[in-house]
Write a protein that holds these residues in place. Sequence first.
Motif, PDB file in Angstrom:
ATOM      1  N   THR A 139       0.757  -1.195  -0.007  1.00  0.00           N
ATOM      2  CA  THR A 139       0.125   0.084  -0.170  1.00  0.00           C
ATOM      3  C   THR A 139       0.717   1.243   0.208  1.00  0.00           C
ATOM      4  O   THR A 139       0.654   2.223  -0.722  1.00  0.00           O
ATOM      5  CB  THR A 139      -0.922   0.068   1.091  1.00  0.00           C
ATOM      6  N   GLU A 140       1.769   1.277   0.961  1.00  0.00           N
ATOM      7  CA  GLU A 140       2.783   2.407   1.023  1.00  0.00           C
ATOM      8  C   GLU A 140       3.683   2.536  -0.204  1.00  0.00           C
ATOM      9  O   GLU A 140       3.782   3.755  -0.709  1.00  0.00           O
ATOM     10  CB  GLU A 140       3.289   2.511   2.171  1.00  0.00           C
ATOM     11  N   ALA A 141       3.925   1.389  -0.691  1.00  0.00           N
ATOM     12  CA  ALA A 141       4.979   1.684  -1.778  1.00  0.00           C
ATOM     13  C   ALA A 141       4.210   2.053  -2.949  1.00  0.00           C
ATOM     14  O   ALA A 141       4.859   2.748  -3.754  1.00  0.00           O
ATOM     15  CB  ALA A 141       5.778   0.052  -1.931  1.00  0.00           C
ATOM     16  N   THR A 142       2.995   1.802  -3.156  1.00  0.00           N
ATOM     17  CA  THR A 142       2.326   1.936  -4.353  1.00  0.00           C
ATOM     18  C   THR A 142       2.000   3.663  -4.334  1.00  0.00           C
ATOM     19  O   THR A 142       2.104   4.309  -5.082  1.00  0.00           O
ATOM     20  CB  THR A 142       0.814   1.268  -4.478  1.00  0.00           C
ATOM     21  N   THR A 143       1.680   3.865  -3.102  1.00  0.00           N
ATOM     22  CA  THR A 143       1.405   5.437  -2.709  1.00  0.00           C
ATOM     23  C   THR A 143       2.627   6.289  -3.091  1.00  0.00           C
ATOM     24  O   THR A 143       2.614   7.339  -3.761  1.00  0.00           O
ATOM     25  CB  THR A 143       1.032   5.790  -1.383  1.00  0.00           C
ATOM     26  N   LEU A 144       3.810   5.812  -2.691  1.00  0.00           N
ATOM     27  CA  LEU A 144       5.037   6.430  -2.823  1.00  0.00           C
ATOM     28  C   LEU A 144       5.506   6.165  -4.232  1.00  0.00           C
ATOM     29  O   LEU A 144       6.620   7.019  -4.788  1.00  0.00           O
ATOM     30  CB  LEU A 144       6.090   6.162  -1.673  1.00  0.00           C
ATOM     31  N   GLY A 145       5.068   5.486  -5.080  1.00  0.00           N
ATOM     32  CA  GLY A 145       5.594   5.081  -6.510  1.00  0.00           C
ATOM     33  C   GLY A 145       6.911   4.681  -6.415  1.00  0.00           C
ATOM     34  O   GLY A 145       7.692   5.016  -7.251  1.00  0.00           O
TER      35      GLY A 145
END
Length: 171
Positions: free
Chosen positions: A33-39
Amino acid sequence: MTAWQDRTIEQRNLLNPAFCAVAVWHLARGYTTEATTLGTGQVALPFELAFVGASLVLRGQTREQLPRTITSSLATWVHDHPLERSAVAKGVVVLRQTVREALLFGAQHQLLALDGRWIAAGESHAKKIKTYLGASSTEVRDCMRQAVFVGRWLCKAGAPPTVLALLGVQA
């Protein structure tokens, strides 16, 4: 590996492979979730962070000391909680066998996808996990909620070698 019948009742109840696999599943979901948000490009949980995350989440005293938001720096938390830092580092060693079994269990039941360097949460069991949590104790639900948080937090904390160094974990 200690034979199942030779484990204490506490180990069999609290550190069984199914429960720990569900905790790693939540860690991986939080990380993704966080990695996707941060790209960041790499969205799966790095293998070594499963052991760190389990140590942070499975020990109740450490879990209670975690920050409330992912904007809190891991470095600051480590500075402010030196005893917990030590407990996490020891927990990584103590839980090594448990986490390995959880990863194998999770992979065998298609809860987790492993490729040697990364761990991804399989989405096909999300509904079953939600049902399991609905019938679980408050502590179990808290543990899994915190696992998602820790996955997100570790994603923001930096590269795995940095996280390991901050927590005093020997690679």
